[in-house]
Design a protein around this motif. Structure first.
Motif, PDB file in Angstrom:
ATOM      1  N   ILE A   1       0.906  -1.287  -0.148  1.00 10.44           N
ATOM      2  CA  ILE A   1      -0.089  -0.235   0.261  1.00 10.44           C
ATOM      3  C   ILE A   1       0.837   1.232   0.063  1.00 10.44           C
ATOM      4  O   ILE A   1       1.669   1.428   0.861  1.00 10.44           O
ATOM      5  CB  ILE A   1      -0.754  -0.079   1.313  1.00 10.44           C
ATOM      6  N   PRO A   2       0.793   1.970  -0.864  1.00 12.06           N
ATOM      7  CA  PRO A   2       1.543   3.350  -1.084  1.00 12.06           C
ATOM      8  C   PRO A   2       1.239   4.207   0.142  1.00 12.06           C
ATOM      9  O   PRO A   2      -0.024   4.762   0.409  1.00 12.06           O
ATOM     10  CB  PRO A   2       1.422   3.997  -2.335  1.00 12.06           C
ATOM     11  N   ILE A   3       1.988   4.643   0.830  1.00  9.63           N
ATOM     12  CA  ILE A   3       2.015   5.544   2.206  1.00  9.63           C
ATOM     13  C   ILE A   3       2.533   6.859   1.949  1.00  9.63           C
ATOM     14  O   ILE A   3       3.926   6.748   1.611  1.00  9.63           O
ATOM     15  CB  ILE A   3       2.301   5.085   3.525  1.00  9.63           C
ATOM     16  N   PRO A   4       2.198   8.106   1.696  1.00 10.16           N
ATOM     17  CA  PRO A   4       2.719   9.443   1.560  1.00 10.16           C
ATOM     18  C   PRO A   4       3.640   9.448   2.673  1.00 10.16           C
ATOM     19  O   PRO A   4       3.338   9.110   3.779  1.00 10.16           O
ATOM     20  CB  PRO A   4       1.698  10.339   1.417  1.00 10.16           C
ATOM     21  N   ALA A   5       4.857  10.222   2.267  1.00  7.13           N
ATOM     22  CA  ALA A   5       5.939  10.534   3.296  1.00  7.13           C
ATOM     23  C   ALA A   5       5.551  11.060   4.503  1.00  7.13           C
ATOM     24  O   ALA A   5       5.836  11.125   5.572  1.00  7.13           O
ATOM     25  CB  ALA A   5       7.081  10.911   2.756  1.00  7.13           C
ATOM     26  N   GLU A   6       4.752  12.095   4.233  1.00  6.07           N
ATOM     27  CA  GLU A   6       4.083  13.113   5.038  1.00  6.07           C
ATOM     28  C   GLU A   6       3.311  12.439   6.238  1.00  6.07           C
ATOM     29  O   GLU A   6       3.367  12.627   7.497  1.00  6.07           O
ATOM     30  CB  GLU A   6       2.997  14.045   4.442  1.00  6.07           C
ATOM     31  N   ASP A   7       2.631  11.263   5.922  1.00  3.58           N
ATOM     32  CA  ASP A   7       1.729  10.584   6.908  1.00  3.58           C
ATOM     33  C   ASP A   7       2.828   9.685   7.865  1.00  3.58           C
ATOM     34  O   ASP A   7       2.243   9.428   9.061  1.00  3.58           O
ATOM     35  CB  ASP A   7       0.765   9.587   6.067  1.00  3.58           C
ATOM     36  N   LEU A   8       3.786   9.493   7.529  1.00  5.27           N
ATOM     37  CA  LEU A   8       5.097   8.676   8.231  1.00  5.27           C
ATOM     38  C   LEU A   8       5.205   9.655   9.659  1.00  5.27           C
ATOM     39  O   LEU A   8       5.877   8.988  10.264  1.00  5.27           O
ATOM     40  CB  LEU A   8       5.888   8.156   7.520  1.00  5.27           C
ATOM     41  N   TRP A   9       5.582  10.899   9.276  1.00  9.17           N
ATOM     42  CA  TRP A   9       5.971  11.534  10.113  1.00  9.17           C
ATOM     43  C   TRP A   9       5.159  12.344  11.238  1.00  9.17           C
ATOM     44  O   TRP A   9       5.467  13.101  11.993  1.00  9.17           O
ATOM     45  CB  TRP A   9       6.917  12.903   9.733  1.00  9.17           C
ATOM     46  N   ARG A  10       3.871  12.010  10.917  1.00  7.64           N
ATOM     47  CA  ARG A  10       2.824  12.467  12.082  1.00  7.64           C
ATOM     48  C   ARG A  10       2.874  11.646  13.351  1.00  7.64           C
ATOM     49  O   ARG A  10       2.744  10.485  13.279  1.00  7.64           O
ATOM     50  CB  ARG A  10       1.476  12.311  11.359  1.00  7.64           C
ATOM     51  N   LEU A  11       2.826  12.324  14.495  1.00  9.94           N
ATOM     52  CA  LEU A  11       2.759  11.574  15.761  1.00  9.94           C
ATOM     53  C   LEU A  11       1.173  11.656  16.113  1.00  9.94           C
ATOM     54  O   LEU A  11       0.282  12.655  15.780  1.00  9.94           O
ATOM     55  CB  LEU A  11       3.264  12.489  16.881  1.00  9.94           C
ATOM     56  N   THR A  12       0.893  10.284  16.541  1.00  6.96           N
ATOM     57  CA  THR A  12      -0.674  10.128  16.847  1.00  6.96           C
ATOM     58  C   THR A  12      -0.719  10.046  18.183  1.00  6.96           C
ATOM     59  O   THR A  12       0.247   9.832  18.780  1.00  6.96           O
ATOM     60  CB  THR A  12      -1.163   8.945  15.987  1.00  6.96           C
ATOM     61  N   LEU A  13      -1.885   9.836  18.805  1.00  5.29           N
ATOM     62  CA  LEU A  13      -2.078   9.612  20.272  1.00  5.29           C
ATOM     63  C   LEU A  13      -1.630   8.264  20.775  1.00  5.29           C
ATOM     64  O   LEU A  13      -0.780   8.272  21.582  1.00  5.29           O
ATOM     65  CB  LEU A  13      -3.577   9.924  20.780  1.00  5.29           C
ATOM     66  N   SER A  14      -1.493   7.534  19.730  1.00  2.00           N
ATOM     67  CA  SER A  14      -0.973   6.013  20.193  1.00  2.00           C
ATOM     68  C   SER A  14       0.439   5.943  20.197  1.00  2.00           C
ATOM     69  O   SER A  14       1.214   5.300  21.036  1.00  2.00           O
ATOM     70  CB  SER A  14      -1.456   4.855  19.099  1.00  2.00           C
ATOM     71  N   ASP A  15       1.129   6.923  19.502  1.00  2.00           N
ATOM     72  CA  ASP A  15       2.604   6.918  19.481  1.00  2.00           C
ATOM     73  C   ASP A  15       2.822   7.466  20.656  1.00  2.00           C
ATOM     74  O   ASP A  15       4.049   7.066  21.326  1.00  2.00           O
ATOM     75  CB  ASP A  15       2.969   7.906  18.353  1.00  2.00           C
ATOM     76  N   VAL A  16       2.545   8.586  21.093  1.00  2.00           N
ATOM     77  CA  VAL A  16       2.472   9.399  22.517  1.00  2.00           C
ATOM     78  C   VAL A  16       2.255   8.452  23.844  1.00  2.00           C
ATOM     79  O   VAL A  16       3.305   8.209  24.639  1.00  2.00           O
ATOM     80  CB  VAL A  16       2.022  10.647  22.624  1.00  2.00           C
ATOM     81  N   ARG A  17       1.322   7.532  23.621  1.00  2.00           N
ATOM     82  CA  ARG A  17       1.120   6.601  24.682  1.00  2.00           C
ATOM     83  C   ARG A  17       2.004   5.528  24.742  1.00  2.00           C
ATOM     84  O   ARG A  17       2.292   5.197  25.905  1.00  2.00           O
ATOM     85  CB  ARG A  17      -0.317   6.109  24.595  1.00  2.00           C
ATOM     86  N   GLY A  18       2.554   5.126  23.590  1.00  2.00           N
ATOM     87  CA  GLY A  18       3.457   4.005  23.582  1.00  2.00           C
ATOM     88  C   GLY A  18       4.711   4.435  24.088  1.00  2.00           C
ATOM     89  O   GLY A  18       5.375   3.735  24.759  1.00  2.00           O
ATOM     90  N   PHE A  19       5.206   5.532  23.739  1.00  2.00           N
ATOM     91  CA  PHE A  19       6.472   6.214  24.374  1.00  2.00           C
ATOM     92  C   PHE A  19       6.430   6.425  25.825  1.00  2.00           C
ATOM     93  O   PHE A  19       7.292   5.971  26.428  1.00  2.00           O
ATOM     94  CB  PHE A  19       6.819   7.442  23.575  1.00  2.00           C
ATOM     95  N   ALA A  20       5.117   6.911  26.232  1.00  2.00           N
ATOM     96  CA  ALA A  20       5.100   7.268  27.618  1.00  2.00           C
ATOM     97  C   ALA A  20       5.131   5.883  28.525  1.00  2.00           C
ATOM     98  O   ALA A  20       5.820   5.876  29.510  1.00  2.00           O
ATOM     99  CB  ALA A  20       3.919   7.914  27.784  1.00  2.00           C
TER     100      ALA A  20
END
Length: 63
Positions: A29-48
């Motif tokens: 599935i082609p994913i635009p590069a801009e979408d790969l650099w967006r932080l989501t709430l699940s990213d922040v929760r995972g890091f925390a």
């Protein structure tokens, strides 16, 4: 003479993607590069959660 097991596709720009058979590339599935650099709430929760768990483990071994 060296013969490749998989015929390469010239339209694929990366050497690894060019070596993949068509049945594998069909599901990519082609994913635009801009979408790969967006932080989501699940990213922040995972890091925390990893940060807190690592800090707790280190403090447990120190004490």
């Amino acid at each position: 003479m060296r013969r490749s097991l998989v015929l390469t596709e010239e339209t694929a720009r990366h050497w690894f993607r060019a070596s993949l058979p068509p049945r594998v590339k069909r599901d990519l599935i082609p994913i635009p590069a801009e979408d790969l650099w967006r932080l989501t709430l699940s990213d922040v929760r995972g890091f925390a959660s990893v940060y807190v768990a690592t800090t707790a483990a280190i403090l447990t071994f120190i004490i």
